[in-house]
Design a protein around this motif. Structure first.
Motif, PDB file in Angstrom:
ATOM      1  N   CYS A  75      -7.234  13.259 -60.987  1.00 45.66           N
ATOM      2  CA  CYS A  75      -7.466  13.590 -62.491  1.00 45.66           C
ATOM      3  C   CYS A  75      -6.958  15.064 -62.704  1.00 45.66           C
ATOM      4  O   CYS A  75      -6.693  15.227 -64.110  1.00 45.66           O
ATOM      5  N   LEU A  76      -6.731  15.818 -61.784  1.00 46.00           N
ATOM      6  CA  LEU A  76      -6.218  17.142 -62.048  1.00 46.00           C
ATOM      7  C   LEU A  76      -4.938  17.248 -62.709  1.00 46.00           C
ATOM      8  O   LEU A  76      -4.017  16.385 -62.472  1.00 46.00           O
ATOM      9  N   ARG A  77      -4.429  18.029 -63.634  1.00 46.98           N
ATOM     10  CA  ARG A  77      -3.379  18.041 -64.564  1.00 46.98           C
ATOM     11  C   ARG A  77      -2.782  19.377 -64.434  1.00 46.98           C
ATOM     12  O   ARG A  77      -3.311  20.321 -64.238  1.00 46.98           O
ATOM     13  N   LEU A  84     -21.958   4.710 -62.725  1.00 49.28           N
ATOM     14  CA  LEU A  84     -21.338   5.081 -61.830  1.00 49.28           C
ATOM     15  C   LEU A  84     -20.596   6.371 -62.252  1.00 49.28           C
ATOM     16  O   LEU A  84     -20.208   6.293 -63.196  1.00 49.28           O
ATOM     17  N   SER A  85     -20.593   7.217 -61.249  1.00 51.40           N
ATOM     18  CA  SER A  85     -19.710   8.512 -61.649  1.00 51.40           C
ATOM     19  C   SER A  85     -18.264   8.244 -61.551  1.00 51.40           C
ATOM     20  O   SER A  85     -17.560   7.675 -60.340  1.00 51.40           O
ATOM     21  N   LEU A  86     -17.605   8.658 -62.505  1.00 54.67           N
ATOM     22  CA  LEU A  86     -16.019   8.587 -62.317  1.00 54.67           C
ATOM     23  C   LEU A  86     -15.306   9.997 -62.268  1.00 54.67           C
ATOM     24  O   LEU A  86     -16.012  10.939 -63.022  1.00 54.67           O
ATOM     25  N   ASP A  87     -14.406  10.308 -61.339  1.00 50.79           N
ATOM     26  CA  ASP A  87     -13.809  11.602 -61.460  1.00 50.79           C
ATOM     27  C   ASP A  87     -12.422  11.414 -62.224  1.00 50.79           C
ATOM     28  O   ASP A  87     -11.471  11.009 -61.629  1.00 50.79           O
ATOM     29  N   ASP A  88     -12.562  11.228 -63.533  1.00 49.90           N
ATOM     30  CA  ASP A  88     -11.312  11.015 -64.351  1.00 49.90           C
ATOM     31  C   ASP A  88     -10.954  12.242 -65.399  1.00 49.90           C
ATOM     32  O   ASP A  88     -10.335  11.954 -66.406  1.00 49.90           O
ATOM     33  N   THR A  89     -11.715  13.209 -65.149  1.00 52.44           N
ATOM     34  CA  THR A  89     -11.476  14.421 -66.058  1.00 52.44           C
ATOM     35  C   THR A  89     -11.324  15.677 -65.685  1.00 52.44           C
ATOM     36  O   THR A  89     -12.076  16.067 -64.649  1.00 52.44           O
ATOM     37  N   ASP A  90     -10.239  16.191 -66.087  1.00 51.69           N
ATOM     38  CA  ASP A  90      -9.896  17.681 -65.469  1.00 51.69           C
ATOM     39  C   ASP A  90     -10.752  18.517 -66.545  1.00 51.69           C
ATOM     40  O   ASP A  90     -10.143  18.890 -67.571  1.00 51.69           O
ATOM     41  N   GLU A  91     -11.805  19.082 -66.269  1.00 55.50           N
ATOM     42  CA  GLU A  91     -12.593  19.949 -66.894  1.00 55.50           C
ATOM     43  C   GLU A  91     -11.834  21.057 -67.375  1.00 55.50           C
ATOM     44  O   GLU A  91     -11.889  21.721 -68.610  1.00 55.50           O
ATOM     45  N   GLU A  92     -11.057  21.882 -66.575  1.00 56.16           N
ATOM     46  CA  GLU A  92     -10.325  23.031 -66.840  1.00 56.16           C
ATOM     47  C   GLU A  92      -9.354  22.772 -67.634  1.00 56.16           C
ATOM     48  O   GLU A  92      -9.149  23.577 -68.612  1.00 56.16           O
ATOM     49  N   TRP A  93      -8.561  21.526 -67.554  1.00 55.99           N
ATOM     50  CA  TRP A  93      -7.559  21.385 -68.326  1.00 55.99           C
ATOM     51  C   TRP A  93      -7.942  21.151 -70.057  1.00 55.99           C
ATOM     52  O   TRP A  93      -7.458  21.675 -70.801  1.00 55.99           O
ATOM     53  N   ALA A  94      -9.107  20.300 -70.010  1.00 54.76           N
ATOM     54  CA  ALA A  94      -9.674  19.858 -71.169  1.00 54.76           C
ATOM     55  C   ALA A  94     -10.238  21.298 -71.802  1.00 54.76           C
ATOM     56  O   ALA A  94      -9.984  21.518 -73.079  1.00 54.76           O
ATOM     57  N   GLU A 102      -9.110  25.472 -76.060  1.00 57.23           N
ATOM     58  CA  GLU A 102      -8.727  26.698 -76.746  1.00 57.23           C
ATOM     59  C   GLU A 102      -7.511  26.781 -77.214  1.00 57.23           C
ATOM     60  O   GLU A 102      -7.330  27.665 -78.227  1.00 57.23           O
ATOM     61  N   ASN A 103      -6.600  26.128 -76.802  1.00 57.51           N
ATOM     62  CA  ASN A 103      -5.037  26.183 -77.545  1.00 57.51           C
ATOM     63  C   ASN A 103      -5.297  25.695 -78.712  1.00 57.51           C
ATOM     64  O   ASN A 103      -4.613  26.296 -79.650  1.00 57.51           O
ATOM     65  N   GLU A 104      -5.971  24.550 -78.976  1.00 54.35           N
ATOM     66  CA  GLU A 104      -6.013  23.991 -80.168  1.00 54.35           C
ATOM     67  C   GLU A 104      -6.766  24.791 -81.268  1.00 54.35           C
ATOM     68  O   GLU A 104      -6.295  25.207 -82.413  1.00 54.35           O
TER      69      GLU A 104
END
Length: 165
Positions: A63-65, A140-150, A155-157
């Motif tokens: 999920c990392l971007r 169930l836990s999903l690893d589908d989000t890159d928290e750092e990128w989000a 912040e950019n927005e």
């Protein structure tokens, strides 16, 4: 670029396996000189399916971007790596995330004319969404989000909206 990034990009499975077994390198290390690509991004882009598999088995997060929001699935779609897309999907990796421009791997495959990947991703996107919904309902836990990128995107927005006020 770390030794693991280089081995993953080159498809040197034995070296990747050796580095991972010895815990010499974090499989999620982002390379700031290459838009924050991880070894998994490199392996996916180059179509090194078994390297993708072993990286994920050793904790690489699909999920990392990158800085532009690309997941390993975006890179596999860009270069027409159907086997990598199939593997990522079978491991419940997010293959339907939008990048900074709103493009999902499906759109990237369309742009580059990878028709088999397009056919697969149309079906796989729907399956991915069904699985995500089922997993959420079952807790169930999903690893589908890159928290750092989000966080960075948020912040950019905020920075862009402050400029316009």
């Amino acid at each position: 670029m770390t030794e693991l990034h280089q081995a993953a990009a080159a498809g040197d499975f034995d070296k990747v396996e050796d580095i991972l077994r010895q815990n010499k390198c974090n499989p999620n290390q982002r390379d700031v000189d290459w838009s924050s690509k991880t070894p998994l991004h490199w392996a996916a882009a180059r179509g090194h399916t078994e390297t993708v598999r072993i990286l994920i088995e050793h904790g690489a997060r699909p999920c990392l971007r990158t800085d532009h929001g690309w997941t390993p699935a975006h890179f596999a779609a860009e270069s027409g790596r159907l086997a990598v897309l199939r593997l990522l999907h079978s491991l419940h990796a997010p293959i339907d995330k939008e990048d900074c421009c709103g493009d999902k791997p499906l759109r990237i495959a369309q742009i580059y004319g990878h028709h088999e990947c397009v056919r697969f991703l149309k079906k796989a996107e729907a399956e991915c969404q069904v699985y995500r919904s089922m997993a959420t309902n079952k807790g169930l836990s999903l690893d589908d989000t890159d928290e750092e990128w989000a966080d960075q995107s948020k912040e950019n927005e905020e920075d862009r909206s402050n400029i316009h006020t």
